[in-house]
Structures are given as structure tokens and as C-alpha cells.
Scaffold this motif. Structure first.
Motif, PDB file in Angstrom:
ATOM      1  N   THR A  57      -2.236  -3.499 -11.907  1.00 36.19           N
ATOM      2  CA  THR A  57      -0.999  -3.105 -12.556  1.00 36.19           C
ATOM      3  C   THR A  57      -0.056  -4.299 -12.488  1.00 36.19           C
ATOM      4  N   GLY A  58       0.421  -4.744 -13.630  1.00 39.59           N
ATOM      5  CA  GLY A  58       1.229  -5.955 -13.656  1.00 39.59           C
ATOM      6  C   GLY A  58       0.411  -7.128 -13.150  1.00 39.59           C
ATOM      7  N   ASP A  59       0.952  -7.862 -12.170  1.00 39.06           N
ATOM      8  CA  ASP A  59       0.219  -9.005 -11.626  1.00 39.06           C
ATOM      9  C   ASP A  59      -0.470  -8.671 -10.309  1.00 39.06           C
ATOM     10  N   LEU A  60      -0.533  -7.388  -9.964  1.00 31.56           N
ATOM     11  CA  LEU A  60      -1.170  -6.976  -8.718  1.00 31.56           C
ATOM     12  C   LEU A  60      -2.598  -6.531  -8.988  1.00 31.56           C
ATOM     13  N   LEU A  61      -3.527  -7.032  -8.185  1.00 33.49           N
ATOM     14  CA  LEU A  61      -4.947  -6.707  -8.291  1.00 33.49           C
ATOM     15  C   LEU A  61      -5.384  -5.955  -7.046  1.00 33.49           C
ATOM     16  N   CYS A  62      -6.234  -4.966  -7.211  1.00 36.59           N
ATOM     17  CA  CYS A  62      -6.754  -4.205  -6.077  1.00 36.59           C
ATOM     18  C   CYS A  62      -8.248  -3.973  -6.283  1.00 36.59           C
ATOM     19  N   VAL A  63      -9.036  -4.320  -5.270  1.00 34.77           N
ATOM     20  CA  VAL A  63     -10.488  -4.167  -5.322  1.00 34.77           C
ATOM     21  C   VAL A  63     -10.935  -3.325  -4.134  1.00 34.77           C
ATOM     22  N   ALA A  64     -11.824  -2.378  -4.374  1.00 36.60           N
ATOM     23  CA  ALA A  64     -12.490  -1.642  -3.303  1.00 36.60           C
ATOM     24  C   ALA A  64     -13.966  -2.007  -3.332  1.00 36.60           C
ATOM     25  N   VAL A  65     -14.551  -2.192  -2.155  1.00 36.57           N
ATOM     26  CA  VAL A  65     -15.975  -2.509  -2.041  1.00 36.57           C
ATOM     27  C   VAL A  65     -16.558  -1.642  -0.945  1.00 36.57           C
TER      28      VAL A  65
ATOM     29  N   LEU B 198       0.734   0.677  -0.301  1.00 36.50           N
ATOM     30  CA  LEU B 198       0.426  -0.746  -0.386  1.00 36.50           C
ATOM     31  C   LEU B 198       1.736  -1.529  -0.486  1.00 36.50           C
ATOM     32  N   ALA B 199       2.030  -2.314   0.536  1.00 29.22           N
ATOM     33  CA  ALA B 199       3.160  -3.246   0.559  1.00 29.22           C
ATOM     34  C   ALA B 199       4.509  -2.566   0.357  1.00 29.22           C
ATOM     35  N   GLY B 200       4.563  -1.251   0.509  1.00 24.17           N
ATOM     36  CA  GLY B 200       5.821  -0.546   0.342  1.00 24.17           C
ATOM     37  C   GLY B 200       6.274  -0.396  -1.090  1.00 24.17           C
ATOM     38  N   THR B 201       5.471  -0.861  -2.035  1.00 25.94           N
ATOM     39  CA  THR B 201       5.864  -0.840  -3.450  1.00 25.94           C
ATOM     40  C   THR B 201       4.862  -0.137  -4.344  1.00 25.94           C
ATOM     41  N   HIS B 202       3.632   0.052  -3.880  1.00 23.93           N
ATOM     42  CA  HIS B 202       2.580   0.614  -4.717  1.00 23.93           C
ATOM     43  C   HIS B 202       1.814   1.693  -3.952  1.00 23.93           C
ATOM     44  N   LEU B 203       1.045   2.473  -4.703  1.00 25.08           N
ATOM     45  CA  LEU B 203       0.209   3.515  -4.110  1.00 25.08           C
ATOM     46  C   LEU B 203      -1.223   3.318  -4.593  1.00 25.08           C
ATOM     47  N   VAL B 204      -2.159   3.392  -3.652  1.00 21.92           N
ATOM     48  CA  VAL B 204      -3.582   3.242  -3.946  1.00 21.92           C
ATOM     49  C   VAL B 204      -4.266   4.594  -3.834  1.00 21.92           C
TER      50      VAL B 204
ATOM     51  N   PRO C  89      -9.886   2.741   5.180  1.00 21.80           N
ATOM     52  CA  PRO C  89      -9.495   1.343   5.345  1.00 21.80           C
ATOM     53  C   PRO C  89      -8.039   1.121   4.960  1.00 21.80           C
ATOM     54  N   VAL C  90      -7.417   0.153   5.593  1.00 20.88           N
ATOM     55  CA  VAL C  90      -6.067  -0.256   5.235  1.00 20.88           C
ATOM     56  C   VAL C  90      -6.170  -1.296   4.126  1.00 20.88           C
ATOM     57  N   PRO C  91      -5.353  -1.213   3.068  1.00 19.67           N
ATOM     58  CA  PRO C  91      -5.404  -2.272   2.050  1.00 19.67           C
ATOM     59  C   PRO C  91      -5.089  -3.635   2.672  1.00 19.67           C
ATOM     60  N   ARG C  92      -6.014  -4.556   2.559  1.00 18.57           N
ATOM     61  CA  ARG C  92      -5.883  -5.879   3.168  1.00 18.57           C
ATOM     62  C   ARG C  92      -5.364  -6.892   2.148  1.00 18.57           C
ATOM     63  N   HIS C  93      -4.284  -7.556   2.491  1.00 16.61           N
ATOM     64  CA  HIS C  93      -3.743  -8.572   1.605  1.00 16.61           C
ATOM     65  C   HIS C  93      -4.505  -9.871   1.796  1.00 16.61           C
TER      66      HIS C  93
ATOM     67  N   VAL D  21     -20.442  -0.377   1.086  1.00 13.63           N
ATOM     68  CA  VAL D  21     -21.879  -0.560   1.283  1.00 13.63           C
ATOM     69  C   VAL D  21     -22.520   0.755   1.711  1.00 13.63           C
ATOM     70  N   VAL D  22     -21.784   1.873   1.576  1.00 17.91           N
ATOM     71  CA  VAL D  22     -22.299   3.163   2.055  1.00 17.91           C
ATOM     72  C   VAL D  22     -22.516   4.175   0.941  1.00 17.91           C
ATOM     73  N   GLY D  23     -22.279   3.814  -0.300  1.00 21.67           N
ATOM     74  CA  GLY D  23     -22.455   4.766  -1.385  1.00 21.67           C
ATOM     75  C   GLY D  23     -21.808   4.286  -2.655  1.00 21.67           C
ATOM     76  N   CYS D  24     -20.726   4.936  -3.060  1.00 21.40           N
ATOM     77  CA  CYS D  24     -20.022   4.503  -4.260  1.00 21.40           C
ATOM     78  C   CYS D  24     -18.528   4.700  -4.058  1.00 21.40           C
ATOM     79  N   VAL D  25     -17.737   3.999  -4.889  1.00 24.15           N
ATOM     80  CA  VAL D  25     -16.308   3.916  -4.637  1.00 24.15           C
ATOM     81  C   VAL D  25     -15.548   3.787  -5.949  1.00 24.15           C
ATOM     82  N   GLY D  26     -14.336   4.311  -5.948  1.00 18.50           N
ATOM     83  CA  GLY D  26     -13.413   4.119  -7.063  1.00 18.50           C
ATOM     84  C   GLY D  26     -12.033   3.876  -6.503  1.00 18.50           C
ATOM     85  N   VAL D  27     -11.253   3.020  -7.171  1.00 19.41           N
ATOM     86  CA  VAL D  27      -9.912   2.702  -6.695  1.00 19.41           C
ATOM     87  C   VAL D  27      -8.953   2.648  -7.869  1.00 19.41           C
ATOM     88  N   ASP D  28      -7.708   3.039  -7.607  1.00 24.40           N
ATOM     89  CA  ASP D  28      -6.650   2.901  -8.608  1.00 24.40           C
ATOM     90  C   ASP D  28      -5.370   2.529  -7.879  1.00 24.40           C
ATOM     91  N   VAL D  29      -4.546   1.687  -8.506  1.00 23.73           N
ATOM     92  CA  VAL D  29      -3.277   1.285  -7.924  1.00 23.73           C
ATOM     93  C   VAL D  29      -2.185   1.417  -8.974  1.00 23.73           C
TER      94      VAL D  29
END
Length: 300
Positions: free
Chosen positions: A123-131, A236-242, A10-14, A133-141
Motif C-alpha cells: 500500500t503506497g510505498d510500504l511492502l509486506c511479505v509473509a513466508v 505495523l509501525a503504529g500506522t498500518h494493520l496486517v 510472528p511480529v512484522p519484522r522491519h 515453511v509449514v503450509g500456506c500463507v496469505g498477507v494483506d496490509v
């Protein structure tokens, strides 16, 4: 990102605020089973929500929110609201009906709905959520420009073969490679609900050269063959990495399907983590996390 990887990841959706747009998130969930959503704290600031509705949305998290102050309270509330709105997209319901619960390591869960798995990073004021429905997931930004190499991080985060590979890279490429390893390891241990219980030096990743994908490696550097797992880094947005880790249980052979995230690493690696003495601690978001005694402090 390579076309093949983009088709799977998936592409990170703003999502600028509660009103969305949520249609791209819903499409990702329908097509891929997984979505990644990001936002800033300000549009989800608790003062922008009527007090009665905020109390209803926070639910059991209200006491934890009220125990915080200032920016910490704002980030906590914003993160929980973003989690609930994202989960609501997966369940095709309203966020008011979502109640969050937490595992032993602080992984957020949807109470009564084991088919939906969530992960939150900030990180800072940026929030990132992964969801998913096919198993389990982990995300870091993380901030893509963060300097990491030669700061003392490598011995605590890298397997020996990863350190050797870093040393062979041109100096100007080492920070970017170490950042990719960091977000992948954070995402993987979150997906496993291991937190810091699984030492980062006991497993590794070999990033693909052409895109954001990566292969999971054992502590001896051999690759793990488990088609159910996918590991990706996404800009992500040219400034972060997920960093994103997804275990798709639809890929598990019939008769071996499970609802938990199983660890494909050798039992020897897992045993190292399980033998650590653990004590209750609190992470920066206030969730309970198992922390191994003797593990070095983590930067950030």
C-alpha cells in the motif's frame, strides 16, 4: 496482543534493505515456521542495484519490470527483491538462486520448492511479505487510519451478520472493525489462491476481543472448527494493520496431510465462487488474476 497469540504469531519484522537485519526473520521461521517482513520501496530501488545483478535477481520477471515505468516499476522491482530475499532466508540460500513463478491468481511461488509459500501485499510505498515453511500463507496490509465504514464497502465485503454486528458498534469503532475484516478476508483468499473468485460476502470473521486473533465463520455465521488455520491481525509501525492467514499442515491429521490449502468452508459457499464466470485480468502489480464477472469493483 495477548501473550498466547503472540507466542503463535510472528511480529512484522522491519528489514530496511537487502543487508537486513535478517536474523529475526530466520528465528521466526525456525520457531514458528512463518515470518512477516516489511520495508519501504526506496531502500530496494532498482537504481541501487548494479544492472547485471538486478537482471540476475529479477530473472523471468525482468521483462515485466522493463514494461513498467516510474513508481510502478520501482514498486514492482522492490516487491520481487523483497520476496526473493525473504524466500532465501527460509531456504538458507542466496537470493540469486531463487526463481519466482506465479499461480493462476498471481500468487508468487518459489520455482521447484513447493515447501515454501509466499504472499505479497503493498500500500503506497510500504511492502509486506509473509513466508512460511509449514503450509500456506496469505498477507494483506492497509493504512490503519483509512476511513471505510459508510463508504459503500460493507455490502460488497461483509456477510449479513457482519453488517449487523458493525451497526451495533459505537460509531467510532466501526472503521477499525471493518478494516480488520478487510485485511483478514484479503489474507485468507490469498492463502487459498482464490483472489476475488471467492466473494467476501460468502464467509466472515469474528475478531477476538482481547487480541488480534479471529475465528472463521460460514455464510450462516456458524464458526468453522479447523485447527490447522490461524487468522491474525497485527499492528505495523503504529500506522498500518496486517492481516495474516496461515494454514499449518502439521496440524492436519495423519493420512489427511496435503500440500495445497484446502478450504474449510461449506461446499455451498465454495460453489458460489466456482460458478462465477472468470476472465483474465491484471492487478496493480501486473500479476494475472482470475476475476469473476459481475463482481463489483474494489476500492483502492
Amino acid at each position: 496482543m495477548s501473550p498466547a497469540l503472540e507466542a503463535r504469531s510472528p511480529v512484522p519484522r522491519h528489514v530496511p534493505g537487502p543487508r537486513g537485519p535478517w536474523a529475526p526473520v530466520a528465528r521466526d521461521l525456525e520457531r514458528r515456521g512463518t515470518a512477516v517482513v516489511w520495508s519501504r520501496v526506496a531502500p530496494w530501488h532498482p537504481d541501487l542495484t548494479a544492472p547485471a545483478r538486478l537482471r540476475a535477481l529479477l530473472g523471468d520477471d525482468r521483462a515485466r519490470y522493463e514494461a513498467r515505468q516510474g513508481a510502478d516499476a520501482e514498486r514492482f522491482a522492490a516487491g520481487r527483491l523483497l520476496l526473493k530475499y525473504a524466500a532465501a532466508r527460509a531456504l538458507r540460500t542466496e537470493p540469486d538462486g531463487i526463481e519466482l513463478a506465479y499461480g493462476l491468481t498471481g500468487r508468487p511461488l518459489v520455482r521447484g520448492r513447493p515447501g515454501v509459500t509466499l504472499s505479497l501485499s503493498h500500500t503506497g510505498d510500504l511492502l509486506c511479505v509473509a513466508v512460511t515453511v509449514v503450509g500456506c500463507v496469505g498477507v494483506d496490509v492497509e493504512d490503519a487510519g483509512r476511513r471505510l465504514y459508510d463508504t459503500g464497502l460493507e455490502p460488497r465485503m461483509c456477510a449479513p451478520y457482519e453488517r449487523a454486528a458493525l451497526a451495533r458498534l459505537p460509531v467510532g469503532e466501526r472503521d477499525a472493525r471493518l478494516l480488520r475484516l478487510w485485511v483478514l478476508k484479503e489474507a485468507y483468499t490469498k492463502a487459498l489462491a482464490q483472489g476475488r473468485l471467492l466473494p467476501f460476502t460468502t464467509f466472515g470473521f469474528r475478531p477476538d476481543g482481547a487480541g488480534g486473533g479471529a475465528a472463521l465463520l460460514r455464510d450462516d455465521g456458524t464458526a468453522v472448527a479447523d485447527p490447522a488455520w490461524r487468522f491474525t491481525t497485527l499492528p505495523l509501525a503504529g500506522t498500518h494493520l496486517v492481516g495474516l492467514a496461515v494454514r499449518d499442515t502439521r496440524q492436519v491429521r495423519e493420512g489427511q496431510r496435503d500440500v495445497e490449502c484446502s478450504d474449510p468452508l461449506d461446499r455451498s459457499s465454495r460453489k458460489t465462487a466456482e460458478n462465477l464466470l472468470v476472465s483474465d485480468s491484471k492487478d496493480s502489480s501486473g500479476s494475472t488474476e482470475l476475476v469473476g464477472k459481475g463482481l463489483p469493483p474494489w476500492p483502492g
